[in-house]
Design a protein around this motif. Sequence first.
Motif, PDB file in Angstrom:
ATOM      1  N   GLY A 117       0.802  -1.226   0.000  1.00  0.00           N
ATOM      2  CA  GLY A 117       0.000   0.000   0.000  1.00  0.00           C
ATOM      3  C   GLY A 117       0.826   1.263   0.000  1.00  0.00           C
ATOM      4  N   ALA A 167      -8.142   3.426   6.335  1.00  0.00           N
ATOM      5  CA  ALA A 167      -9.348   2.724   6.818  1.00  0.00           C
ATOM      6  C   ALA A 167     -10.588   3.332   6.161  1.00  0.00           C
ATOM      7  CB  ALA A 167      -9.448   2.874   8.335  1.00  0.00           C
ATOM      8  N   ARG A 179      -2.830  16.802  12.163  1.00  0.00           N
ATOM      9  CA  ARG A 179      -3.114  16.198  10.847  1.00  0.00           C
ATOM     10  C   ARG A 179      -4.115  17.048  10.076  1.00  0.00           C
ATOM     11  NH1 ARG A 179      -3.665   9.761  10.991  1.00  0.00           N
ATOM     12  NH2 ARG A 179      -2.946  10.024   8.870  1.00  0.00           N
ATOM     13  N   GLY A 220      -2.750   2.246   8.177  1.00  0.00           N
ATOM     14  CA  GLY A 220      -3.040   3.641   7.803  1.00  0.00           C
ATOM     15  C   GLY A 220      -1.849   4.358   7.199  1.00  0.00           C
TER      16      GLY A 220
HETATM   17  N1  UDP Z   1      -3.745   4.913   0.357  1.00  0.00           N
HETATM   18  C1  UDP Z   1      -3.470   4.073  -0.732  1.00  0.00           C
HETATM   19  N2  UDP Z   1      -4.489   3.800  -1.601  1.00  0.00           N
HETATM   20  C2  UDP Z   1      -5.726   4.310  -1.430  1.00  0.00           C
HETATM   21  C3  UDP Z   1      -5.997   5.155  -0.323  1.00  0.00           C
HETATM   22  C4  UDP Z   1      -4.970   5.431   0.560  1.00  0.00           C
HETATM   23  O1  UDP Z   1      -2.358   3.579  -0.889  1.00  0.00           O
HETATM   24  O2  UDP Z   1      -6.611   4.006  -2.238  1.00  0.00           O
HETATM   25  C5  UDP Z   1      -2.672   5.172   1.308  1.00  0.00           C
HETATM   26  C6  UDP Z   1      -2.198   6.597   1.425  1.00  0.00           C
HETATM   27  O3  UDP Z   1      -1.233   6.873   0.422  1.00  0.00           O
HETATM   28  C7  UDP Z   1      -1.583   6.591   2.802  1.00  0.00           C
HETATM   29  C8  UDP Z   1      -2.354   5.499   3.541  1.00  0.00           C
HETATM   30  O4  UDP Z   1      -3.166   4.880   2.595  1.00  0.00           O
HETATM   31  O5  UDP Z   1      -0.245   6.179   2.726  1.00  0.00           O
HETATM   32  C9  UDP Z   1      -3.173   5.956   4.715  1.00  0.00           C
HETATM   33  O6  UDP Z   1      -4.006   6.997   4.401  1.00  0.00           O
HETATM   34  P1  UDP Z   1      -4.725   7.854   5.532  1.00  0.00           P
HETATM   35  O7  UDP Z   1      -3.856   8.975   5.956  1.00  0.00           O
HETATM   36  O8  UDP Z   1      -6.046   8.195   5.004  1.00  0.00           O
HETATM   37  O9  UDP Z   1      -4.880   6.782   6.715  1.00  0.00           O
HETATM   38  P2  UDP Z   1      -5.142   6.926   8.253  1.00  0.00           P
HETATM   39  O10 UDP Z   1      -3.794   6.887   8.906  1.00  0.00           O
HETATM   40  O11 UDP Z   1      -5.869   8.215   8.495  1.00  0.00           O
HETATM   41  O12 UDP Z   1      -5.973   5.719   8.535  1.00  0.00           O
END
Ligand code: UDP
Length: 218
Positions: free
Chosen positions: A74, A130, A180, A153
């Motif tokens: 990811g 998420a 953030r 995340g």
């Molecule tokens: N991300 C991704 N593909 C997607 C959506 C998100 O690879 O379709 C990645 C994004 O680049 C980031 C990670 O998911 O590295 C987490 O995103 P976000 O900050 O929304 O996550 P959180 O920490 O808030 O759950």
Amino acid sequence: MVTVNAEFVVRARRDEAFRRVLTRSDLATVDGTLVALALRYRHRVPARRVTGVDLILPLARLAAHRKSPVFLLGAGPGVASAAAERLRTLVPGLVVAGTYAGTARADEDERICAMIRSGTARVLLVAYGAPTQDLWIARNLQRLGPCVAIGVGGSFDYLAGVTPRAPSWMRRAGLEWLYRLARQPSRWRRQLALPVFVYLAARDALSHKASWIRVEKG
Ligand code: UDP
């Protein structure tokens, strides 16, 4: 494994598939100050917040100790491999089974799962945000082989240095969400979940108190 914060709880109330993933997880950690407070004061569980990125290091140390290969899936292009490099520096002896940005689209599932299986990964870190990452894991877990999978995340972004973390005083004060939000104002819609969670927790606490008063009077 799932790392639960207030956004998870609020979303799970209206998203049945996500709710099922959370309730069927083998292990749920607390990744939100509000969730930790609700557990401590309402449910008397001595919970402490552990963020995804804080969980990765001890997990990586354990994986290195057991010689269990780790796969990083990811995040944006090149981020997972940069995060893996950093992890290898921080955790000598860590075996990285592979890294891949990919997408969470279902038509890529089979190819990604084959990649993970062929690297014999025993720990899979998924960074699709998420609930996408958690739904991805639930959908593919059976195809991954014997593997612990966890949605992490934005952790790869932090590890790779793409996104700075909030200063430690803000983290200690439970204000990481504010940091953030300031860096990424488009998060405001997601963060509406925070006041909703506070409202739900307060309503739950009041109704619990009211039921105790009724019992005592009775
Ligand atoms: N991300 C991704 N593909 C997607 C959506 C998100 O690879 O379709 C990645 C994004 O680049 C980031 C990670 O998911 O590295 C987490 O995103 P976000 O900050 O929304 O996550 P959180 O920490 O808030 O759950």
